[in-house]
Design a protein around this motif. Structure first.
Motif, PDB file in Angstrom:
ATOM      1  N   TRP A   1       0.827  -1.211   0.000  1.00  0.00           N
ATOM      2  CA  TRP A   1       0.000   0.000   0.000  1.00  0.00           C
ATOM      3  C   TRP A   1       0.861   1.261   0.000  1.00  0.00           C
ATOM      4  CZ3 TRP A   1      -5.031   0.359  -1.023  1.00  0.00           C
ATOM      5  CH2 TRP A   1      -5.824  -0.793  -0.893  1.00  0.00           C
ATOM      6  N   LEU A   2       1.952   1.230   0.767  1.00  0.00           N
ATOM      7  CA  LEU A   2       2.859   2.381   0.805  1.00  0.00           C
ATOM      8  C   LEU A   2       3.478   2.621  -0.565  1.00  0.00           C
ATOM      9  CD1 LEU A   2       4.363   4.583   2.398  1.00  0.00           C
ATOM     10  CD2 LEU A   2       6.102   2.858   2.962  1.00  0.00           C
ATOM     11  N   SER A   3       3.915   1.549  -1.212  1.00  0.00           N
ATOM     12  CA  SER A   3       4.495   1.675  -2.549  1.00  0.00           C
ATOM     13  C   SER A   3       3.487   2.266  -3.525  1.00  0.00           C
ATOM     14  CB  SER A   3       4.951   0.299  -3.051  1.00  0.00           C
ATOM     15  OG  SER A   3       5.966  -0.239  -2.238  1.00  0.00           O
ATOM     16  N   ALA A   4       2.242   1.781  -3.461  1.00  0.00           N
ATOM     17  CA  ALA A   4       1.206   2.274  -4.369  1.00  0.00           C
ATOM     18  C   ALA A   4       0.899   3.745  -4.104  1.00  0.00           C
ATOM     19  CB  ALA A   4      -0.067   1.438  -4.212  1.00  0.00           C
ATOM     20  N   LEU A   5       0.845   4.130  -2.826  1.00  0.00           N
ATOM     21  CA  LEU A   5       0.566   5.524  -2.481  1.00  0.00           C
ATOM     22  C   LEU A   5       1.666   6.447  -2.988  1.00  0.00           C
ATOM     23  CD1 LEU A   5      -0.992   7.725  -0.937  1.00  0.00           C
ATOM     24  CD2 LEU A   5       0.288   7.068   1.113  1.00  0.00           C
ATOM     25  N   LEU A   6       2.914   6.059  -2.756  1.00  0.00           N
ATOM     26  CA  LEU A   6       4.028   6.905  -3.179  1.00  0.00           C
ATOM     27  C   LEU A   6       4.143   6.949  -4.705  1.00  0.00           C
ATOM     28  CD1 LEU A   6       6.653   5.848  -0.486  1.00  0.00           C
ATOM     29  CD2 LEU A   6       5.517   8.080  -0.696  1.00  0.00           C
ATOM     30  N   ALA A   7       3.836   5.831  -5.374  1.00  0.00           N
ATOM     31  CA  ALA A   7       3.846   5.823  -6.837  1.00  0.00           C
ATOM     32  C   ALA A   7       2.799   6.790  -7.381  1.00  0.00           C
ATOM     33  CB  ALA A   7       3.591   4.410  -7.359  1.00  0.00           C
ATOM     34  N   ALA A   8       1.608   6.776  -6.772  1.00  0.00           N
ATOM     35  CA  ALA A   8       0.556   7.700  -7.197  1.00  0.00           C
ATOM     36  C   ALA A   8       0.961   9.144  -6.925  1.00  0.00           C
ATOM     37  CB  ALA A   8      -0.752   7.369  -6.483  1.00  0.00           C
ATOM     38  N   LEU A   9       1.663   9.360  -5.829  1.00  0.00           N
ATOM     39  CA  LEU A   9       2.081  10.719  -5.484  1.00  0.00           C
ATOM     40  C   LEU A   9       3.110  11.256  -6.470  1.00  0.00           C
ATOM     41  CD1 LEU A   9       1.769  13.047  -3.528  1.00  0.00           C
ATOM     42  CD2 LEU A   9       3.503  11.995  -2.057  1.00  0.00           C
ATOM     43  N   THR A  10       4.005  10.393  -6.965  1.00  0.00           N
ATOM     44  CA  THR A  10       4.963  10.851  -7.982  1.00  0.00           C
ATOM     45  C   THR A  10       4.219  11.362  -9.209  1.00  0.00           C
ATOM     46  OG1 THR A  10       5.221   8.679  -9.056  1.00  0.00           O
ATOM     47  CG2 THR A  10       6.699   9.172  -7.216  1.00  0.00           C
TER      48      THR A  10
ATOM     49  N   GLY B   1      11.195 -21.358   0.686  1.00  0.00           N
ATOM     50  CA  GLY B   1       9.848 -20.805   0.756  1.00  0.00           C
ATOM     51  C   GLY B   1       9.824 -19.349   1.163  1.00  0.00           C
ATOM     52  N   SER B   2      10.968 -18.684   1.128  1.00  0.00           N
ATOM     53  CA  SER B   2      11.047 -17.283   1.549  1.00  0.00           C
ATOM     54  C   SER B   2      10.601 -16.352   0.431  1.00  0.00           C
ATOM     55  CB  SER B   2      12.475 -16.939   1.977  1.00  0.00           C
ATOM     56  OG  SER B   2      13.378 -17.142   0.897  1.00  0.00           O
ATOM     57  N   HIS B   3      10.442 -15.079   0.775  1.00  0.00           N
ATOM     58  CA  HIS B   3       9.981 -14.083  -0.191  1.00  0.00           C
ATOM     59  C   HIS B   3      10.859 -12.841  -0.175  1.00  0.00           C
ATOM     60  CE1 HIS B   3       6.391 -16.540   0.752  1.00  0.00           C
ATOM     61  NE2 HIS B   3       6.115 -16.364  -0.530  1.00  0.00           N
ATOM     62  N   TRP B   4      12.146 -13.046   0.024  1.00  0.00           N
ATOM     63  CA  TRP B   4      13.047 -11.903   0.130  1.00  0.00           C
ATOM     64  C   TRP B   4      13.125 -11.085  -1.160  1.00  0.00           C
ATOM     65  CZ3 TRP B   4      14.329  -9.848   4.454  1.00  0.00           C
ATOM     66  CH2 TRP B   4      14.416 -10.630   5.611  1.00  0.00           C
ATOM     67  N   SER B   5      12.973 -11.746  -2.290  1.00  0.00           N
ATOM     68  CA  SER B   5      13.060 -11.023  -3.567  1.00  0.00           C
ATOM     69  C   SER B   5      11.960  -9.971  -3.680  1.00  0.00           C
ATOM     70  CB  SER B   5      12.963 -12.007  -4.732  1.00  0.00           C
ATOM     71  OG  SER B   5      14.057 -12.899  -4.738  1.00  0.00           O
ATOM     72  N   LEU B   6      10.733 -10.350  -3.316  1.00  0.00           N
ATOM     73  CA  LEU B   6       9.635  -9.401  -3.380  1.00  0.00           C
ATOM     74  C   LEU B   6       9.718  -8.370  -2.261  1.00  0.00           C
ATOM     75  CD1 LEU B   6       6.513 -11.523  -4.405  1.00  0.00           C
ATOM     76  CD2 LEU B   6       7.795  -9.880  -5.783  1.00  0.00           C
ATOM     77  N   ILE B   7      10.229  -8.763  -1.107  1.00  0.00           N
ATOM     78  CA  ILE B   7      10.411  -7.807  -0.014  1.00  0.00           C
ATOM     79  C   ILE B   7      11.395  -6.719  -0.435  1.00  0.00           C
ATOM     80  CG2 ILE B   7      11.335  -7.497   2.313  1.00  0.00           C
ATOM     81  CD1 ILE B   7      10.274 -10.298   2.983  1.00  0.00           C
ATOM     82  N   VAL B   8      12.521  -7.142  -1.001  1.00  0.00           N
ATOM     83  CA  VAL B   8      13.534  -6.181  -1.435  1.00  0.00           C
ATOM     84  C   VAL B   8      12.996  -5.300  -2.554  1.00  0.00           C
ATOM     85  CG1 VAL B   8      15.782  -5.933  -2.543  1.00  0.00           C
ATOM     86  CG2 VAL B   8      15.482  -7.588  -0.690  1.00  0.00           C
ATOM     87  N   ALA B   9      12.333  -5.911  -3.547  1.00  0.00           N
ATOM     88  CA  ALA B   9      11.794  -5.133  -4.673  1.00  0.00           C
ATOM     89  C   ALA B   9      10.780  -4.104  -4.193  1.00  0.00           C
ATOM     90  CB  ALA B   9      11.157  -6.070  -5.692  1.00  0.00           C
ATOM     91  N   SER B  10       9.871  -4.522  -3.300  1.00  0.00           N
ATOM     92  CA  SER B  10       8.856  -3.601  -2.789  1.00  0.00           C
ATOM     93  C   SER B  10       9.488  -2.480  -1.973  1.00  0.00           C
ATOM     94  CB  SER B  10       7.835  -4.360  -1.934  1.00  0.00           C
ATOM     95  OG  SER B  10       7.123  -5.308  -2.706  1.00  0.00           O
ATOM     96  N   SER B  11      10.514  -2.811  -1.194  1.00  0.00           N
ATOM     97  CA  SER B  11      11.198  -1.793  -0.385  1.00  0.00           C
ATOM     98  C   SER B  11      11.922  -0.793  -1.266  1.00  0.00           C
ATOM     99  CB  SER B  11      12.187  -2.466   0.576  1.00  0.00           C
ATOM    100  OG  SER B  11      11.525  -3.343   1.469  1.00  0.00           O
ATOM    101  N   VAL B  12      12.588  -1.282  -2.303  1.00  0.00           N
ATOM    102  CA  VAL B  12      13.306  -0.395  -3.226  1.00  0.00           C
ATOM    103  C   VAL B  12      12.328   0.534  -3.941  1.00  0.00           C
ATOM    104  CG1 VAL B  12      14.650  -0.336  -5.366  1.00  0.00           C
ATOM    105  CG2 VAL B  12      15.276  -1.934  -3.543  1.00  0.00           C
ATOM    106  N   ILE B  13      11.187  -0.009  -4.358  1.00  0.00           N
ATOM    107  CA  ILE B  13      10.187   0.810  -5.052  1.00  0.00           C
ATOM    108  C   ILE B  13       9.641   1.893  -4.125  1.00  0.00           C
ATOM    109  CG2 ILE B  13       7.864   0.783  -6.043  1.00  0.00           C
ATOM    110  CD1 ILE B  13       8.581  -1.992  -7.208  1.00  0.00           C
TER     111      ILE B  13
END
Length: 209
Positions: free
Chosen positions: A122-131, A175-187
């Motif tokens: 949600w934070l990523s989506a909000l900040l993307a919309a704000l840009t 079974g981890s999700h570090w790739s998506l965690i990192v990608a979402s954090s970077v975005i």
């Protein structure tokens, strides 16, 4: 993207590629409308978001990454059909912006929930919309729209695509999700920086008017 023209048109290198020119010309001849192509980008985003949220299969992650790229192809072609194809409409500016915001949100929120941090999506989506809001606001006060920034749309989608492809490999290993965690954090972080830099540029430009 949508029916962008002049200073409000996002600079995209692939717009001059032979495949894009040929495909957009064919779409224009076939009766496709730029607004319809814009809406199709949301369909691809919905498919990609569903794949991200409802399955963890490696192939699903690859297909979701393809959906991201198909969304971007639609974003490229709708503007080309509108401008180069001569099918610009008065309602084009709506289709230029609204489907993009929906598509961004679908992908980014889905990635957040998939990696176990819905709030990050949600934070990523909000900040993307704000840009985008800052960019369009600049245009509304008579300035050229500012497409710059470390996490403009193409870069957001590039990071997400890389994250999804890495997640497909990670799923095979663990079974981890570090790739998506990192990608979402970077975005999210990059979008915040982009909001700040665009606002600073906007304020400076207004002061010089």
């Amino acid at each position: 993207m949508g029916e962008e023209e002049g200073a409000s048109r996002r600079p995209i290198a692939s717009r001059s590629s032979s495949w894009a020119i040929g495909l957009s010309a064919w779409l224009a001849r076939s009766g496709a409308t730029p607004n319809g192509i814009s809406l199709l980008s949301v369909v691809f985003a919905g498919i990609g978001a569903a794949l991200i949220v409802f399955t963890t299969h490696p192939i699903a992650m690859v297909c979701a990454a393809i959906s991201v790229q198909l969304r971007l192809v639609c974003n490229l072609l709708d503007g080309m059909v509108a401008i180069e194809g001569g099918k610009k409409t008065k309602s084009g500016p709506i289709y230029n912006e609204f489907p993009d915001r929906v598509a961004d949100s679908l992908f980014l929120i889905a990635a957040g929930y998939a990696c176990g941090f819905g709030w990050l999506g949600w934070l990523s989506a909000l900040l993307a919309a704000l840009t985008a809001y800052i960019r369009v606001f600049g245009g509304s006060v008579g300035l050229a729209q500012d497409f710059s920034g470390v996490m403009a749309k193409q870069r957001r989608m590039a990071v997400l695509t890389a994250g999804l492809l890495a997640q497909s490999v990670e799923t095979l290993i663990s079974g981890s999700h570090w790739s998506l965690i990192v990608a979402s954090s970077v975005i999210a972080a990059g979008s915040l920086v982009t909001c700040i830099t665009r606002t600073i540029t906007l304020a400076g430009s207004l002061e010089r008017l």
